[in-house]
Design a protein around this motif. Structure first.
Motif, mmCIF file in Angstrom:
data_model
loop_
_atom_site.group_PDB
_atom_site.id
_atom_site.type_symbol
_atom_site.label_atom_id
_atom_site.label_comp_id
_atom_site.label_asym_id
_atom_site.label_seq_id
_atom_site.Cartn_x
_atom_site.Cartn_y
_atom_site.Cartn_z
ATOM 1 N N LEU A 1 0.808 -1.210 0.000
ATOM 2 C CA LEU A 1 0.000 0.000 0.000
ATOM 3 C C LEU A 1 0.845 1.266 0.000
ATOM 4 O O LEU A 1 0.305 2.369 -0.168
ATOM 5 C CB LEU A 1 -0.931 0.016 1.218
ATOM 6 N N ASP A 2 2.145 1.142 0.168
ATOM 7 C CA ASP A 2 3.011 2.320 0.223
ATOM 8 C C ASP A 2 3.020 3.101 -1.084
ATOM 9 O O ASP A 2 3.333 4.290 -1.097
ATOM 10 C CB ASP A 2 4.447 1.918 0.581
ATOM 11 N N VAL A 3 2.698 2.426 -2.196
ATOM 12 C CA VAL A 3 2.733 3.085 -3.507
ATOM 13 C C VAL A 3 1.478 3.916 -3.761
ATOM 14 O O VAL A 3 1.405 4.631 -4.763
ATOM 15 C CB VAL A 3 2.894 2.049 -4.643
ATOM 16 N N GLY B 1 -16.141 9.668 -13.331
ATOM 17 C CA GLY B 1 -14.992 9.472 -14.209
ATOM 18 C C GLY B 1 -13.686 9.475 -13.440
ATOM 19 O O GLY B 1 -12.765 8.715 -13.751
ATOM 20 N N THR B 2 -13.609 10.311 -12.413
ATOM 21 C CA THR B 2 -12.415 10.350 -11.570
ATOM 22 C C THR B 2 -12.288 9.068 -10.760
ATOM 23 O O THR B 2 -11.178 8.548 -10.569
ATOM 24 C CB THR B 2 -12.469 11.567 -10.627
ATOM 25 N N VAL B 3 -13.408 8.545 -10.289
ATOM 26 C CA VAL B 3 -13.395 7.273 -9.561
ATOM 27 C C VAL B 3 -12.825 6.175 -10.459
ATOM 28 O O VAL B 3 -11.968 5.389 -10.047
ATOM 29 C CB VAL B 3 -14.816 6.890 -9.095
ATOM 30 N N LYS B 4 -13.298 6.120 -11.700
ATOM 31 C CA LYS B 4 -12.810 5.105 -12.636
ATOM 32 C C LYS B 4 -11.311 5.252 -12.871
ATOM 33 O O LYS B 4 -10.584 4.253 -12.966
ATOM 34 C CB LYS B 4 -13.557 5.201 -13.967
ATOM 35 N N THR B 5 -10.837 6.493 -12.944
ATOM 36 C CA THR B 5 -9.400 6.724 -13.128
ATOM 37 C C THR B 5 -8.620 6.197 -11.936
ATOM 38 O O THR B 5 -7.587 5.526 -12.096
ATOM 39 C CB THR B 5 -9.128 8.231 -13.306
ATOM 40 N N HIS B 6 -9.096 6.476 -10.732
ATOM 41 C CA HIS B 6 -8.418 5.993 -9.526
ATOM 42 C C HIS B 6 -8.403 4.464 -9.472
ATOM 43 O O HIS B 6 -7.396 3.852 -9.109
ATOM 44 C CB HIS B 6 -9.108 6.543 -8.275
ATOM 45 N N ILE B 7 -9.516 3.851 -9.854
ATOM 46 C CA ILE B 7 -9.572 2.387 -9.826
ATOM 47 C C ILE B 7 -8.598 1.796 -10.844
ATOM 48 O O ILE B 7 -7.923 0.806 -10.582
ATOM 49 C CB ILE B 7 -11.016 1.904 -10.065
ATOM 50 N N GLY B 8 -8.507 2.430 -12.016
ATOM 51 C CA GLY B 8 -7.529 1.981 -13.005
ATOM 52 C C GLY B 8 -6.105 2.046 -12.467
ATOM 53 O O GLY B 8 -5.292 1.132 -12.682
ATOM 54 N N ARG B 9 -5.801 3.116 -11.735
ATOM 55 C CA ARG B 9 -4.468 3.250 -11.146
ATOM 56 C C ARG B 9 -4.234 2.223 -10.053
ATOM 57 O O ARG B 9 -3.131 1.686 -9.907
ATOM 58 C CB ARG B 9 -4.289 4.671 -10.601
ATOM 59 N N LEU B 10 -5.274 1.945 -9.270
ATOM 60 C CA LEU B 10 -5.155 0.919 -8.230
ATOM 61 C C LEU B 10 -4.867 -0.449 -8.831
ATOM 62 O O LEU B 10 -4.018 -1.201 -8.331
ATOM 63 C CB LEU B 10 -6.450 0.872 -7.400
#
Length: 217
Positions: free
Chosen positions: A152-154, A184-193
Protein backbone atom coordinates in the motif's frame (compact mmCIF):
# COMPACT_ATOMS: atom_id res chain seq x y z
CA UNK A 1 -22.37 -10.49 -29.42
CA UNK A 2 -21.46 -11.84 -25.97
CA UNK A 3 -21.00 -15.60 -26.09
CA UNK A 4 -22.08 -17.30 -22.85
CA UNK A 5 -21.41 -20.83 -21.62
CA UNK A 6 -23.68 -22.27 -18.92
CA UNK A 7 -22.10 -24.62 -16.36
CA UNK A 8 -24.66 -26.04 -13.93
CA UNK A 9 -25.62 -29.61 -13.09
CA UNK A 10 -29.34 -28.80 -12.96
CA UNK A 11 -30.96 -28.97 -16.39
CA UNK A 12 -33.89 -26.81 -15.28
CA UNK A 13 -31.54 -24.03 -14.15
CA UNK A 14 -29.65 -24.18 -17.44
CA UNK A 15 -32.90 -24.04 -19.40
CA UNK A 16 -34.05 -20.93 -17.56
CA UNK A 17 -30.69 -19.23 -18.00
CA UNK A 18 -30.61 -20.07 -21.70
CA UNK A 19 -34.05 -18.56 -22.24
CA UNK A 20 -33.03 -15.38 -20.44
CA UNK A 21 -29.69 -14.99 -22.23
CA UNK A 22 -31.02 -15.80 -25.69
CA UNK A 23 -33.79 -13.22 -25.20
CA UNK A 24 -31.17 -10.45 -24.99
CA UNK A 25 -30.18 -8.78 -28.25
CA UNK A 26 -26.48 -8.64 -27.43
CA UNK A 27 -25.74 -12.14 -26.13
CA UNK A 28 -26.22 -15.80 -26.97
CA UNK A 29 -25.74 -19.17 -25.30
CA UNK A 30 -22.98 -21.12 -27.04
CA UNK A 31 -22.93 -24.23 -24.88
CA UNK A 32 -24.08 -26.03 -21.76
CA UNK A 33 -22.09 -28.21 -19.37
CA UNK A 34 -23.36 -30.19 -16.39
CA UNK A 35 -19.92 -30.50 -14.78
CA UNK A 36 -16.74 -28.51 -14.52
CA UNK A 37 -14.62 -30.80 -16.66
CA UNK A 38 -16.90 -30.40 -19.65
CA UNK A 39 -17.00 -26.63 -19.12
CA UNK A 40 -13.20 -26.46 -19.31
CA UNK A 41 -13.20 -28.63 -22.43
CA UNK A 42 -15.74 -26.38 -24.14
CA UNK A 43 -13.74 -23.26 -23.36
CA UNK A 44 -10.72 -24.93 -24.96
CA UNK A 45 -12.56 -25.67 -28.19
CA UNK A 46 -14.82 -22.67 -28.78
CA UNK A 47 -14.87 -18.94 -28.23
CA UNK A 48 -16.55 -18.14 -24.94
CA UNK A 49 -16.70 -14.66 -23.48
CA UNK A 50 -18.36 -15.44 -20.14
CA UNK A 51 -18.94 -18.68 -18.25
CA UNK A 52 -21.84 -18.67 -15.79
CA UNK A 53 -20.37 -21.11 -13.28
CA UNK A 54 -22.16 -23.09 -10.62
CA UNK A 55 -19.89 -24.28 -7.82
CA UNK A 56 -21.10 -27.65 -6.59
CA UNK A 57 -21.09 -29.97 -9.62
CA UNK A 58 -20.07 -33.59 -10.20
CA UNK A 59 -16.82 -34.78 -11.83
CA UNK A 60 -15.14 -31.40 -11.33
CA UNK A 61 -16.54 -28.61 -9.17
CA UNK A 62 -16.80 -25.00 -10.25
CA UNK A 63 -13.83 -23.93 -8.14
CA UNK A 64 -11.36 -26.15 -9.98
CA UNK A 65 -13.02 -25.44 -13.33
CA UNK A 66 -12.62 -21.71 -12.70
CA UNK A 67 -8.95 -22.15 -11.84
CA UNK A 68 -8.31 -24.18 -15.00
CA UNK A 69 -10.21 -21.77 -17.26
CA UNK A 70 -8.39 -18.69 -15.99
CA UNK A 71 -5.08 -20.56 -16.17
CA UNK A 72 -5.61 -20.95 -19.93
CA UNK A 73 -4.75 -17.27 -20.23
CA UNK A 74 -7.49 -16.51 -22.72
CA UNK A 75 -10.18 -13.84 -22.73
CA UNK A 76 -12.86 -16.00 -21.10
CA UNK A 77 -14.26 -14.56 -17.87
CA UNK A 78 -16.00 -16.55 -15.13
CA UNK A 79 -19.06 -15.28 -13.27
CA UNK A 80 -20.04 -17.46 -10.33
CA UNK A 81 -23.71 -18.00 -9.52
CA UNK A 82 -24.25 -19.26 -6.00
CA UNK A 83 -26.24 -19.34 -2.79
CA UNK A 84 -24.72 -18.24 0.51
CA UNK A 85 -24.58 -21.76 1.96
CA UNK A 86 -21.67 -22.26 -0.49
CA UNK A 87 -19.62 -19.24 0.62
CA UNK A 88 -16.38 -21.14 1.10
CA UNK A 89 -16.50 -22.44 -2.46
CA UNK A 90 -17.19 -18.99 -3.86
CA UNK A 91 -14.22 -17.53 -2.02
CA UNK A 92 -11.95 -20.21 -3.48
CA UNK A 93 -13.33 -19.57 -6.97
CA UNK A 94 -12.66 -15.85 -6.68
CA UNK A 95 -9.12 -16.54 -5.51
CA UNK A 96 -8.85 -18.83 -8.53
CA UNK A 97 -9.62 -16.00 -10.94
CA UNK A 98 -13.39 -15.58 -11.13
CA UNK A 99 -14.44 -12.07 -12.10
CA UNK A 100 -17.19 -11.98 -9.51
CA UNK A 101 -20.30 -13.62 -8.21
CA UNK A 102 -24.04 -13.20 -8.01
CA UNK A 103 -26.73 -14.94 -6.04
CA UNK A 104 -28.98 -17.29 -7.94
CA UNK A 105 -32.00 -15.27 -6.86
CA UNK A 106 -30.67 -12.15 -8.59
CA UNK A 107 -33.15 -10.23 -10.74
CA UNK A 108 -32.91 -11.19 -14.44
CA UNK A 109 -31.89 -7.65 -15.41
CA UNK A 110 -29.16 -7.73 -12.76
CA UNK A 111 -27.79 -10.97 -14.18
CA UNK A 112 -27.78 -9.65 -17.74
CA UNK A 113 -26.06 -6.49 -16.57
CA UNK A 114 -23.46 -8.54 -14.73
CA UNK A 115 -22.72 -10.59 -17.83
CA UNK A 116 -22.20 -7.41 -19.84
CA UNK A 117 -19.95 -5.90 -17.17
CA UNK A 118 -17.79 -9.00 -16.88
CA UNK A 119 -17.52 -9.34 -20.65
CA UNK A 120 -16.37 -5.72 -20.75
CA UNK A 121 -13.55 -6.48 -18.32
CA UNK A 122 -15.15 -5.24 -15.12
CA UNK A 123 -15.87 -7.33 -12.04
CA UNK A 124 -19.24 -7.87 -10.43
CA UNK A 125 -19.52 -8.08 -6.67
CA UNK A 126 -22.87 -7.07 -5.24
CA UNK A 127 -22.21 -4.67 -2.33
CA UNK A 128 -24.33 -6.58 0.18
CA UNK A 129 -22.80 -9.87 -0.91
CA UNK A 130 -19.29 -8.44 -0.64
CA UNK A 131 -19.84 -7.37 2.93
CA UNK A 132 -21.36 -10.66 4.03
CA UNK A 133 -18.79 -12.80 2.29
CA UNK A 134 -15.74 -10.86 3.44
CA UNK A 135 -17.03 -10.42 6.98
CA UNK A 136 -17.06 -14.19 7.16
CA UNK A 137 -13.74 -14.84 5.47
CA UNK A 138 -11.57 -11.85 6.38
CA UNK A 139 -10.11 -13.73 9.39
CA UNK A 140 -8.96 -16.51 7.04
CA UNK A 141 -7.07 -14.23 4.67
CA UNK A 142 -3.27 -14.12 4.85
CA UNK A 143 -2.26 -11.08 6.85
CA UNK A 144 1.05 -9.35 7.31
CA UNK A 145 2.17 -9.55 10.95
CA UNK A 146 5.26 -7.32 10.83
CA UNK A 147 3.58 -3.93 10.53
CA UNK A 148 1.66 -2.32 7.67
CA UNK A 149 1.64 -4.10 4.32
CA UNK A 150 4.19 -2.43 2.05
CA UNK A 151 2.06 -3.00 -1.03
CA UNK A 152 0.00 0.00 0.00
CA UNK A 153 3.01 2.32 0.22
CA UNK A 154 2.73 3.08 -3.51
CA UNK A 155 -0.77 4.52 -3.09
CA UNK A 156 -1.72 8.15 -2.59
CA UNK A 157 -4.04 9.04 0.28
CA UNK A 158 -6.88 9.47 -2.19
CA UNK A 159 -6.22 6.08 -3.77
CA UNK A 160 -6.32 4.49 -0.30
CA UNK A 161 -9.69 6.12 0.31
CA UNK A 162 -11.03 4.75 -2.96
CA UNK A 163 -9.63 1.31 -2.19
CA UNK A 164 -11.32 1.35 1.22
CA UNK A 165 -14.67 2.11 -0.39
CA UNK A 166 -14.18 -0.63 -2.99
CA UNK A 167 -13.40 -3.09 -0.19
CA UNK A 168 -16.58 -2.07 1.62
CA UNK A 169 -18.56 -3.04 -1.47
CA UNK A 170 -19.34 0.43 -2.80
CA UNK A 171 -19.99 0.86 -6.50
CA UNK A 172 -18.59 3.76 -8.52
CA UNK A 173 -21.65 5.95 -8.00
CA UNK A 174 -21.52 5.42 -4.24
CA UNK A 175 -17.79 6.16 -4.13
CA UNK A 176 -18.40 9.31 -6.15
CA UNK A 177 -20.99 10.51 -3.66
CA UNK A 178 -19.05 9.59 -0.52
CA UNK A 179 -15.73 11.05 -1.63
CA UNK A 180 -17.15 14.03 -3.53
CA UNK A 181 -15.60 13.25 -6.89
CA UNK A 182 -16.90 12.65 -10.40
CA UNK A 183 -17.57 9.06 -11.45
CA UNK A 184 -14.99 9.47 -14.21
CA UNK A 185 -12.41 10.35 -11.57
CA UNK A 186 -13.40 7.27 -9.56
CA UNK A 187 -12.81 5.10 -12.64
CA UNK A 188 -9.40 6.72 -13.13
CA UNK A 189 -8.42 5.99 -9.53
CA UNK A 190 -9.57 2.39 -9.83
CA UNK A 191 -7.53 1.98 -13.00
CA UNK A 192 -4.47 3.25 -11.15
CA UNK A 193 -5.15 0.92 -8.23
CA UNK A 194 -5.35 -2.06 -10.56
CA UNK A 195 -2.03 -1.09 -12.13
CA UNK A 196 -0.17 -0.26 -8.93
CA UNK A 197 -1.36 -3.29 -6.98
CA UNK A 198 -1.19 -5.75 -9.85
CA UNK A 199 -4.81 -6.74 -9.37
CA UNK A 200 -6.69 -8.53 -12.13
CA UNK A 201 -9.98 -6.76 -11.47
CA UNK A 202 -12.15 -5.18 -8.80
CA UNK A 203 -12.45 -8.47 -6.94
CA UNK A 204 -8.67 -8.58 -6.66
CA UNK A 205 -8.69 -5.10 -5.13
CA UNK A 206 -11.19 -6.22 -2.50
CA UNK A 207 -9.03 -9.20 -1.56
CA UNK A 208 -5.83 -7.16 -1.40
CA UNK A 209 -7.49 -4.56 0.82
CA UNK A 210 -8.53 -7.24 3.27
CA UNK A 211 -5.21 -9.07 3.09
CA UNK A 212 -3.47 -5.82 3.99
CA UNK A 213 -5.83 -5.09 6.86
CA UNK A 214 -6.90 -1.81 5.30
CA UNK A 215 -10.29 -1.95 7.02
CA UNK A 216 -8.98 -3.05 10.40
CA UNK A 217 -10.12 -0.88 13.23
Amino acid sequence: MIRVLLADDQALVRSGLRMLIDSADDMETVGEADNGRDAVAMVRTRRVDVVLMDIRMPVMDGTEATRQITALGGETKVLVLTTFDLDEYVFAAIRGGASGFLLKDAHPDELLGAIRAVADGDAVVAPSATRRLLDRFAPLLPRTTAGPDQRLDVLTDREREVLQEVARGANNAEISERLYMAEGTVKTHIGRLLSKLGARDRVGLVLIAHECGLLDG
